[in-house]
Design an enzyme around this catalytic site. Structure first.
Site, mmCIF file in Angstrom:
data_model
loop_
_atom_site.group_PDB
_atom_site.id
_atom_site.type_symbol
_atom_site.label_atom_id
_atom_site.label_comp_id
_atom_site.label_asym_id
_atom_site.label_seq_id
_atom_site.Cartn_x
_atom_site.Cartn_y
_atom_site.Cartn_z
ATOM 1 N N ASP A 277 3.537 2.915 5.953
ATOM 2 C CA ASP A 277 3.680 1.997 4.828
ATOM 3 C C ASP A 277 4.054 2.701 3.532
ATOM 4 O O ASP A 277 3.812 3.892 3.357
ATOM 5 C CB ASP A 277 2.351 1.272 4.576
ATOM 6 C CG ASP A 277 2.061 0.230 5.626
ATOM 7 O OD1 ASP A 277 2.710 0.252 6.682
ATOM 8 O OD2 ASP A 277 1.170 -0.607 5.393
ATOM 9 N N HIS A 421 0.491 6.152 5.847
ATOM 10 C CA HIS A 421 1.405 6.039 4.699
ATOM 11 C C HIS A 421 2.316 7.252 4.646
ATOM 12 O O HIS A 421 1.842 8.372 4.424
ATOM 13 C CB HIS A 421 0.588 5.904 3.403
ATOM 14 C CG HIS A 421 -0.260 4.671 3.372
ATOM 15 N ND1 HIS A 421 -1.498 4.614 3.972
ATOM 16 C CD2 HIS A 421 -0.028 3.442 2.858
ATOM 17 C CE1 HIS A 421 -1.996 3.397 3.807
ATOM 18 N NE2 HIS A 421 -1.131 2.661 3.136
#
Ligand code: ZN
Length: 464
Positions: A277, A421
């Site tokens: 992400d 992430h």
């Protein structure tokens, strides 16, 4: 499967709370548990907040949000002085300390350090399923047995050199208000926590265990049971009516998203979907190199502003066979926006993704995992499935490759969607090892569309 975490190393003078109180991994038994998390990284302060949401326990969710948001807001407003101690940092983390059809217990730990900030404390909230009320920790206690409980606390504390007896006595004189974090150890003792500087000159909070025999209320007995033998609360969630159904539009049209599922059949193979992400950033290329060298496909949930800044990386993601995910234009909590704004956040990002790759994303990941009926309806209308996750190594919190590796590897399971992430170098660095380990365990690493084969617009997916 969900992680729960204690606040920080050194809590309780080296004793790890999770081993004493949370060894049961209570979150594992709660079907549909989700986490609201938010991070705010500025030059002048960092804040990381997370708390769990339990299906059907809406009052608990509200109470936790009310406990966390003002603290984080206040911190962001007031703690902006960078000193030798570093950037002021607030971490709000949580543990599930009980779960049953009678009650759910959530402990929030607040840790502040860096800059001029320094604080550590915990609060525990107990949800009474029958009444739908959120009760303070003291609801666990039989008020007639308080004197007995205080005696036990003082007795145990007298053996603890870190506790100042005078401070403890004065603190307990505040009666039950002094006890705002009560849980149970794995042995069934009552775990009583004191904030930093309440009963000790030490800089860390202190927790002690005392016998729970004879000092609990009826509700406290239920809470103890929920801690000792946790079970799924399975709180009734109102049947969705056609107007607010997650999948209303999808049901109406019978439309189903089918993307190229490749040759993998995850109904027989042991599959895991890696998801990344908040990128892409220039550094995402290093992660793409790792994925390419191992022939592994992943899913990237991209933020529109980063898509706009790095269209070549987006094109590479697409060209190398990874799935394109939409993580909104600028990462707002969609549940706080009106329908038009939600739609705009998603559509504008898809416009940018299409400009870079020629394709629009059909996978929405709402920032912080925060979704509601309005978000679901917009997603359904746009033909997008909502892809959440069930393994969260909280890589944004620790920035430590070894910790990320340990958490991912220990919680990986067949059908998992793993959240990470790619904006963090520590995360990118961890993945060569993680991928080799998972492949070595016989997992097939797939994109989200491959994991499911087909997806229904609007619907939420946490795992297969
Ligand atoms: Zn995000």
């Amino acid at each position: 499967m969900i992680f729960s975490h204690t606040g920080w190393v050194g809590w309780h003078g080296g004793e790890v709370l999770s081993e004493k109180v949370c060894a049961q991994e209570i979150g594992d038994v709660v079907e549909g548990i989700d986490v609201v998390s938010q991070e705010n990284i500025e030059d002048t302060h960092h804040t990381y907040e997370s708390y769990p949401t339990i299906p059907g326990a809406d009052a608990l969710t509200t109470a936790l949000e009310d406990a966390v948001s003002p603290v984080a807001d206040r911190f962001r407003e007031t703690e902006n002085t960078v000193t030798d101690a570093g950037v002021p940092e607030l971490t709000v983390s949580w543990d599930l300390v009980g779960a049953s059809p009678d009650t759910v217990g959530v402990r929030l730990a607040f840790a502040e350090h860096g800059g001029d900030a320094f604080d550590g404390r915990a609060e525990t909230w107990w949800y009474d399923v029958a009444s739908g009320d959120v009760l303070p920790a003291t609801a666990l206690l039989d008020t007639d047995a308080l004197a007995e409980l205080f005696e036990r606390i003082e007795e145990v504390a007298s053996d603890n050199s870190r506790i100042d007896q005078q401070m403890l006595e004065e603190h307990l004189a505040g009666e039950t208000e002094s006890l705002h974090s009560l849980a149970f150890t794995t042995e069934g003792d009552l775990w009583v926590e004191f904030d930093r500087a309440q009963v000790s000159h030490d800089n860390t909070p202190i927790g002690i265990a005392v016998s729970a025999d004879g000092v609990l209320s009826d509700f406290g007995d239920l809470a103890k049971e929920s801690a000792m033998t946790p079970t799924d609360p399975a709180i009734a969630v109102p049947e969705p009516s056609p107007e607010n159904s997650d999948t209303a539009s999808a049901d109406g049209s019978g439309e189903v998203i089918v993307q190229d599922g490749g040759s993998v059949d995850c109904s027989s193979a042991r599959c895991i979907a890696l998801t990344f992400d908040d990128g892409p950033v220039e550094g995402t290329n290093a992660l793409l190199d790792v994925l390419a060298s191992r022939g592994v496909k992943a899913t990237f949930f991209m933020v529109g502003t980063n898509v706009e800044a790095n269209p070549d990386v987006v094109a590479r993601i697409h060209n190398e066979g990874h799935a394109l995910g939409n993580h909104t234009m600028d990462h707002p909590q969609l549940t706080r926006l009106d329908e038009a704004s939600i739609r705009d956040e998603i559509e504008s990002t898809n416009d940018l993704i299409e400009a870079a790759t020629g394709e629009r994303s059909v996978l929405l990941r709402p920032p912080y995992g925060a979704t509601n009926d309005t978000v679901s309806a917009v997603a359904a209308d746009l033909g997008m499935a909502q892809i959440l996750w069930d393994v969260d190594p909280e890589d944004w919190k620790d920035h430590d490759s070894a910790i990320v590796t340990e958490r991912v590897e220990s919680h990986a399971h067949d059908g998992a969607i793993i959240l990470s992430h790619d904006i963090h170098e520590t995360t990118r660095n961890a993945y060569a090892g993680i991928i080799d380990n998972l492949l070595g365990q016989g997992y097939t690493l797939v994109t989200v569309p491959e994991l499911f084969g087909e997806l229904t617009p609007g619907q939420k997916y946490f795992n297969r």
